[in-house]
Design a protein around this motif. Sequence first.
Motif, PDB file in Angstrom:
ATOM      1  N   GLU A 244       0.831  -1.188   0.000  1.00  0.00           N
ATOM      2  CA  GLU A 244       0.000   0.000   0.000  1.00  0.00           C
ATOM      3  C   GLU A 244       0.869   1.243   0.000  1.00  0.00           C
ATOM      4  O   GLU A 244       1.909   1.300   0.646  1.00  0.00           O
ATOM      5  CB  GLU A 244      -0.901   0.016   1.238  1.00  0.00           C
ATOM      6  N   ALA A 245       0.433   2.246  -0.755  1.00  0.00           N
ATOM      7  CA  ALA A 245       1.213   3.469  -0.854  1.00  0.00           C
ATOM      8  C   ALA A 245       1.158   4.228   0.466  1.00  0.00           C
ATOM      9  O   ALA A 245       0.109   4.305   1.103  1.00  0.00           O
ATOM     10  CB  ALA A 245       0.685   4.347  -1.976  1.00  0.00           C
TER      11      ALA A 245
ATOM     12  N   ALA B 160       1.110   7.535   2.954  1.00  0.00           N
ATOM     13  CA  ALA B 160       0.438   8.827   2.843  1.00  0.00           C
ATOM     14  C   ALA B 160       1.377   9.837   2.213  1.00  0.00           C
ATOM     15  O   ALA B 160       2.595   9.798   2.396  1.00  0.00           O
ATOM     16  CB  ALA B 160       0.004   9.310   4.226  1.00  0.00           C
TER      17      ALA B 160
ATOM     18  N   HIS C 175      -4.061   7.017  -9.219  1.00  0.00           N
ATOM     19  CA  HIS C 175      -3.316   6.378  -8.136  1.00  0.00           C
ATOM     20  C   HIS C 175      -4.290   5.616  -7.236  1.00  0.00           C
ATOM     21  O   HIS C 175      -5.365   6.108  -6.890  1.00  0.00           O
ATOM     22  CB  HIS C 175      -2.587   7.449  -7.331  1.00  0.00           C
TER      23      HIS C 175
ATOM     24  N   ARG D  61      -4.345   5.019  -4.176  1.00  0.00           N
ATOM     25  CA  ARG D  61      -4.619   5.532  -2.822  1.00  0.00           C
ATOM     26  C   ARG D  61      -5.957   6.257  -2.742  1.00  0.00           C
ATOM     27  O   ARG D  61      -6.532   6.394  -1.659  1.00  0.00           O
ATOM     28  CB  ARG D  61      -3.512   6.488  -2.379  1.00  0.00           C
ATOM     29  N   HIS D  62      -6.474   6.709  -3.890  1.00  0.00           N
ATOM     30  CA  HIS D  62      -7.687   7.527  -3.872  1.00  0.00           C
ATOM     31  C   HIS D  62      -8.973   6.697  -3.898  1.00  0.00           C
ATOM     32  O   HIS D  62     -10.064   7.257  -3.780  1.00  0.00           O
ATOM     33  CB  HIS D  62      -7.675   8.503  -5.044  1.00  0.00           C
TER      34      HIS D  62
ATOM     35  N   ASP E 132       2.593  11.767  -5.374  1.00  0.00           N
ATOM     36  CA  ASP E 132       2.470  10.396  -4.860  1.00  0.00           C
ATOM     37  C   ASP E 132       3.279   9.441  -5.734  1.00  0.00           C
ATOM     38  O   ASP E 132       2.723   8.809  -6.642  1.00  0.00           O
ATOM     39  CB  ASP E 132       1.003   9.949  -4.867  1.00  0.00           C
TER      40      ASP E 132
ATOM     41  N   ASP F 268       4.719   6.251  -7.340  1.00  0.00           N
ATOM     42  CA  ASP F 268       4.232   4.863  -7.346  1.00  0.00           C
ATOM     43  C   ASP F 268       5.236   4.000  -8.111  1.00  0.00           C
ATOM     44  O   ASP F 268       4.969   3.538  -9.215  1.00  0.00           O
ATOM     45  CB  ASP F 268       2.849   4.804  -7.994  1.00  0.00           C
TER      46      ASP F 268
END
Length: 357
Positions: free
Chosen positions: A17-18, A20, A282, A284-285, A305, A307
């Motif tokens: 997982e990316a 924050a 991305h 994360r959103h 961000d 990746d």
Amino acid sequence: MSEVQDSLFPDLPRPPEAPAAAPPPETEAPAKKKPRGATVAPAPTDPALVELAAALPQGLRLGTSSWSYPGWANLVWDGEYAETVLSKNGLSALAQHPLFRTVSLDRNFYRALTASQYARYAAMVPADFRFVVKAPSLVTDATVRDESGRGTQVNPVFLNSEIAIQEFVQPALEGLGDRIGALVFQLSPIPSQLLADQPALLARIGEMLEALPGLKQTAPDAVIAVEVRDPQLLCPAFADMLRSVGATFCMGLHAKMPPIEDQLPMLRALWPGPLVCRWNLHRRHGRFGYEDAEKLYGPFDKIVDPDPETRAALAKVIAGTTRAGQNAFVTVSNNAEGCAPLTIASLARDIVDLPSR
């Protein structure tokens, strides 16, 4: 599956997982915008990008999703222009960037372009440039939506082949000609009642695709590709249908879809064939994070961000495709990492840095 196919698309480790995002650094005051009627000039040529472009596979075309972003000043443009100026006149400057050999015409999804509009775009790019064009939502969305995006009723022309030809394929052929790279039918999330009868749904998609006119005589590099936003459609029956009508799969890198390694079986099932990939958002959103990404990443002038896992995985798939003599059309959105031109430069370096075999 043969060893050759497995070596082209090796199983990839699942990315973590990316983390924050760190707060963006302070930036200098923006430059004064160019006059409204200005011709858009490209940013000064970067010799390092020219050298990088020369090292990329000839069959690879990298590009952005659209081009009307003032924040790309000094990355793509020679200064800051108004968004309206870039929308009208920016394509010719974008096409002079050393790494860009394609662009995604996303605006066609919202309102179908005419043959004359396509022709104007074609006249703004070099002969080796190719367009990735999204089909109008008129034929790819099963529901009619209001201004907020909420579905209000059943779309009576969903997957209608006559509309697809008249409003999309024929104008693109007439206007873009041999500059077509991929015509992408990106199917919006499909209502559960249609997904419940998957054989019937796949048959409808296949019937529409089979009715489309051939592209190769006018555009030898062109392919028809289908992108989905429902993971349950990534199945052998979907691949069989695409193969039977001469279409291919568009790999969509988006939080609504699984990561690259879980989409590889579709590529293997359709091998040999070109790669069409759109890196949209991305992860994360989340599934509905476009607005969040737009707020966080604007003005799209820096990577916010990173990746690297997705970039590395995509680089391997690109290399496997192009080393086998197949074309690859890969477009990147600002919402992938924060700035599409910088993401593309990093992706290009990842490709060049891969071992030759």
